[in-house]
Design an enzyme around this catalytic site. Structure first.
Site, PDB file in Angstrom:
ATOM      1  N   HIS A 273       0.823  -1.217   0.000  1.00 58.55           N
ATOM      2  CA  HIS A 273       0.000   0.000   0.000  1.00 58.55           C
ATOM      3  C   HIS A 273       0.854   1.263   0.000  1.00 58.55           C
ATOM      4  CE1 HIS A 273      -4.171  -1.680   1.211  1.00 58.55           C
ATOM      5  NE2 HIS A 273      -3.539  -2.487   0.397  1.00 58.55           N
ATOM      6  N   ASP A 274       2.007   1.192   0.673  1.00 57.26           N
ATOM      7  CA  ASP A 274       2.868   2.368   0.704  1.00 57.26           C
ATOM      8  C   ASP A 274       3.456   2.647  -0.674  1.00 57.26           C
ATOM      9  OD1 ASP A 274       4.166   4.539   1.969  1.00 57.26           O
ATOM     10  OD2 ASP A 274       6.033   3.407   1.965  1.00 57.26           O
TER      11      ASP A 274
ATOM     12  N   ASP B 240       7.049   5.898   0.271  1.00 56.97           N
ATOM     13  CA  ASP B 240       7.316   7.202   0.890  1.00 56.97           C
ATOM     14  C   ASP B 240       6.774   7.282   2.312  1.00 56.97           C
ATOM     15  OD1 ASP B 240       4.636   7.185   0.447  1.00 56.97           O
ATOM     16  OD2 ASP B 240       4.567   8.994  -0.778  1.00 56.97           O
TER      17      ASP B 240
ATOM     18  N   SER C 250       4.000   7.273   3.301  1.00 54.05           N
ATOM     19  CA  SER C 250       2.745   8.027   3.424  1.00 54.05           C
ATOM     20  C   SER C 250       1.657   7.145   4.048  1.00 54.05           C
ATOM     21  CB  SER C 250       2.293   8.564   2.065  1.00 54.05           C
ATOM     22  OG  SER C 250       2.074   7.507   1.163  1.00 54.05           O
TER      23      SER C 250
ATOM     24  N   PRO D  51      -6.034  -1.516  -5.858  1.00 56.06           N
ATOM     25  CA  PRO D  51      -6.997  -2.496  -6.364  1.00 56.06           C
ATOM     26  C   PRO D  51      -8.004  -2.874  -5.277  1.00 56.06           C
ATOM     27  CG  PRO D  51      -4.839  -3.511  -5.980  1.00 56.06           C
ATOM     28  CD  PRO D  51      -4.668  -2.036  -5.784  1.00 56.06           C
TER      29      PRO D  51
HETATM   30  C1  HEM Z   1      -3.797  -7.169  -6.933  1.00 53.04           C
HETATM   31  C2  HEM Z   1      -4.836  -6.766  -6.256  1.00 53.04           C
HETATM   32  C3  HEM Z   1      -4.985  -6.910  -4.764  1.00 53.04           C
HETATM   33  C4  HEM Z   1      -6.156  -6.828  -4.116  1.00 53.04           C
HETATM   34  C5  HEM Z   1      -7.510  -6.576  -4.737  1.00 53.04           C
HETATM   35  C6  HEM Z   1      -5.893  -7.038  -2.726  1.00 53.04           C
HETATM   36  C7  HEM Z   1      -6.849  -7.014  -1.738  1.00 53.04           C
HETATM   37  C8  HEM Z   1      -6.650  -7.422  -0.453  1.00 53.04           C
HETATM   38  C9  HEM Z   1      -7.682  -7.499   0.557  1.00 53.04           C
HETATM   39  C10 HEM Z   1      -9.132  -7.082   0.368  1.00 53.04           C
HETATM   40  C11 HEM Z   1      -7.116  -8.009   1.662  1.00 53.04           C
HETATM   41  C12 HEM Z   1      -7.814  -8.304   2.982  1.00 53.04           C
HETATM   42  C13 HEM Z   1      -7.863  -7.072   3.849  1.00 53.04           C
HETATM   43  C14 HEM Z   1      -8.716  -7.289   5.065  1.00 53.04           C
HETATM   44  O1  HEM Z   1      -9.857  -7.740   4.917  1.00 53.04           O
HETATM   45  O2  HEM Z   1      -8.236  -7.001   6.183  1.00 53.04           O
HETATM   46  C15 HEM Z   1      -5.731  -8.246   1.390  1.00 53.04           C
HETATM   47  C16 HEM Z   1      -4.829  -8.759   2.265  1.00 53.04           C
HETATM   48  C17 HEM Z   1      -3.512  -8.919   1.993  1.00 53.04           C
HETATM   49  N1  HEM Z   1      -2.850  -8.498   0.863  1.00 53.04           N
HETATM   50 FE1  HEM Z   1      -3.699  -7.921  -0.843  1.00 53.04          FE
HETATM   51  N2  HEM Z   1      -4.565  -7.257  -2.550  1.00 53.04           N
HETATM   52  C18 HEM Z   1      -3.966  -7.160  -3.765  1.00 53.04           C
HETATM   53  C19 HEM Z   1      -2.610  -7.250  -4.004  1.00 53.04           C
HETATM   54  C20 HEM Z   1      -1.680  -7.487  -3.035  1.00 53.04           C
HETATM   55  C21 HEM Z   1      -0.253  -7.389  -3.242  1.00 53.04           C
HETATM   56  C22 HEM Z   1       0.411  -6.944  -4.539  1.00 53.04           C
HETATM   57  C23 HEM Z   1       0.342  -7.720  -2.072  1.00 53.04           C
HETATM   58  C24 HEM Z   1       1.806  -7.781  -1.756  1.00 53.04           C
HETATM   59  C25 HEM Z   1       2.721  -8.161  -2.582  1.00 53.04           C
HETATM   60  C26 HEM Z   1      -0.707  -8.057  -1.143  1.00 53.04           C
HETATM   61  C27 HEM Z   1      -0.516  -8.518   0.125  1.00 53.04           C
HETATM   62  C28 HEM Z   1      -1.538  -8.805   1.007  1.00 53.04           C
HETATM   63  C29 HEM Z   1      -1.330  -9.481   2.279  1.00 53.04           C
HETATM   64  C30 HEM Z   1      -0.013 -10.034   2.794  1.00 53.04           C
HETATM   65  C31 HEM Z   1      -2.572  -9.526   2.908  1.00 53.04           C
HETATM   66  C32 HEM Z   1      -2.875 -10.102   4.274  1.00 53.04           C
HETATM   67  C33 HEM Z   1      -2.700  -9.020   5.305  1.00 53.04           C
HETATM   68  C34 HEM Z   1      -2.846  -9.493   6.731  1.00 53.04           C
HETATM   69  O3  HEM Z   1      -2.991 -10.680   6.982  1.00 53.04           O
HETATM   70  O4  HEM Z   1      -2.807  -8.620   7.594  1.00 53.04           O
HETATM   71  N3  HEM Z   1      -1.917  -7.861  -1.765  1.00 53.04           N
HETATM   72  N4  HEM Z   1      -5.483  -7.868   0.087  1.00 53.04           N
END
Ligand code: HEM
Ligand SMILES: *[C@@H]1O[C@H](CO)[C@@H](O)[C@H](O)[C@H]1NC(C)=O
Ligand SMILES: CC(=O)N[C@H]1CO[C@H](CO)[C@@H](O)[C@@H]1O
Length: 341
Positions: A78-79, A86, A88, A169
């Site tokens: 996200h950063d 940055d 932010s 996204p």
């Molecule tokens: C490509 C589109 C992506 C979408 C739509 C997306 C969306 C999400 C959503 C909705 C969550 C759950 C948040 C919650 O309910 O608390 C999540 C968790 C997570 N995302 Fe993504 N994400 C994307 C890409 C990425 C990328 C590129 C990374 C890192 C390389 C990433 C790493 C993570 C991780 C590690 C979690 C788990 C966080 C936790 O357990 O605290 N995501 N993501």
């Protein structure tokens, strides 16, 4: 405040990395004041102990909390995604922008904790929160099994939160929408979308983000709703292991988010999902390379050149130049600035 300090402080606001870093030294207490004519060598490592401090702190932290790797990885994404790395993401306007962007507080706290250690070891603010986050995330995913990759330094902390959080996204996005968002931020290769989505091989989502368009998903939604923590593992096969099983699950129709499952169906992405499902080594190597690209994004042209600094506290921007009298009187940079911010 002296006129000289005010002038140099004013310069700090609005100039690029080099000038801002130099001017920050100028407003700091005398023990780290810089000679007027001494050029700041940005290529020299301002704090050689940084990498070791970060690594030790991260390894200790993830030993006691195995969710921290996922927490750091998402904070880093996200950063860096919105306007380049940055820090932010630490600022209130961005951190709390949308409920669904809930980031792990312990991961944010860990970075601020390491920031304090790094500044103490090197006599003040020589390393940005953005750099510390990039290094810490690298160390966490490497400890989880990703091949080691180099992280460049000298990122700066932005004085403003990102205003474009909706460029992130969404879990309801389809592949066309996600590719558009990635391209807009400078990740213009469809492979990066698939590779980086592999970050969902660890971590959890809130129940409300689970898709709800077939029997599998309505089933895990119901289980999630009945669970104590109201969370669902993003990789349903090996939730805590950094492996390729997330992609295996997608091929079985067991993706958790809509944005995950569509990767296995869309013609632009499904071949790479197949490849990763068969070849874990390839996924891990590609992941390391994509993380380097994510860590090097510069943001959209309109987001570049905004004021930067090295923060004294990752959660707040430094006091504005009007407060520099307080800075001059402060006993220590850390406590003085934190108290007046
Ligand atoms: C490509 C589109 C992506 C979408 C739509 C997306 C969306 C999400 C959503 C909705 C969550 C759950 C948040 C919650 O309910 O608390 C999540 C968790 C997570 N995302 Fe993504 N994400 C994307 C890409 C990425 C990328 C590129 C990374 C890192 C390389 C990433 C790493 C993570 C991780 C590690 C979690 C788990 C966080 C936790 O357990 O605290 N995501 N993501
Ligand atoms: C993706 O979503 C957009 C917006 O809802 C829609 O216009 C587009 O047709 C969708 N594309 C695909 C491939 O489903
Ligand atoms: C866009 C989006 O995913 N919105 C979701 C945010 O989270 C709430 C509660 O978890 C859901 O109800 C929304 O659909």
């Amino acid at each position: 405040m002296t006129k000289k300090t005010a002038t140099r402080g004013a310069l700090a606001i609005g100039l690029l990395a080099a000038a801002a870093a130099a001017a920050l030294c100028a407003v700091a207490p005398t023990d780290m004041a810089m000679d007027d004519n001494q050029p700041l060598d940005l290529d020299a490592d301002q704090c050689p102990q940084t990498e070791a401090i970060v690594r030790d702190a991260v390894l200790a932290a993830i030993r006691s909390n195995n969710q921290l790797t996922a927490g750091l990885l998402r904070v880093f994404f996200h950063d860096c995604f919105l306007q380049g790395c940055d820090a932010s993401v630490f600022l209130p306007g961005e951190r709390n922008a949308v409920p669904n962007l809930s980031l792990q507080q312990p991961a944010l706290d860990l970075i601020e904790d390491i920031r304090r250690q790094v500044h103490a070891a090197c006599g003040g603010p020589k390393v940005s929160c953005a750099d510390i986050l990039a290094l810490a995330t690298r160390d966490a995913v490497v400890a989880a099994g990703v091949p080691r990759y180099e992280v460049h330094r000298h990122r700066m902390d932005r004085r403003q939160a990102a205003s474009n959080v909706f460029d992130l996204p969404a879990p309801t996005d389809n592949v066309t929408q996600m590719l558009g968002k990635f391209k807009r931020q400078g990740l213009d290769n469809a492979a990066d979308l698939v590779t980086l989505s592999g970050g969902h091989t660890i971590g959890k989502a809130g129940c409300g983000n689970i898709r709800n368009n077939d029997a599998f998903s309505s089933n895990i939604r119901a289980t999630c709703a009945a669970s104590r923590d109201k969370k669902q593992n993003l990789d349903v096969i090996t939730p805590d292991k950094f492996d390729n099983k997330y992609f295996v699950a997608l091929k079985e129709g067991h993706g958790v988010l809509f944005s995950d499952q569509v990767l296995a169906q869309d013609a632009n992405t499904r071949a790479l999902v197949d490849t990763y499902a068969k070849d874990e080594r390839r996924f891990l190597e590609d992941f390391a390379a994509s993380m380097k690209r994510l860590g090097s994004l510069k943001g959209r042209p309109e987001d570049q050149g905004k004021p930067v600094e090295i923060r004294f506290n990752c959660f707040r921007t430094n006091p504005s130049i009007e407060l520099n009298t307080a800075v001059d009187d402060a006993v220590t940079v850390d406590e003085g600035l934190a108290a007046s911010a």
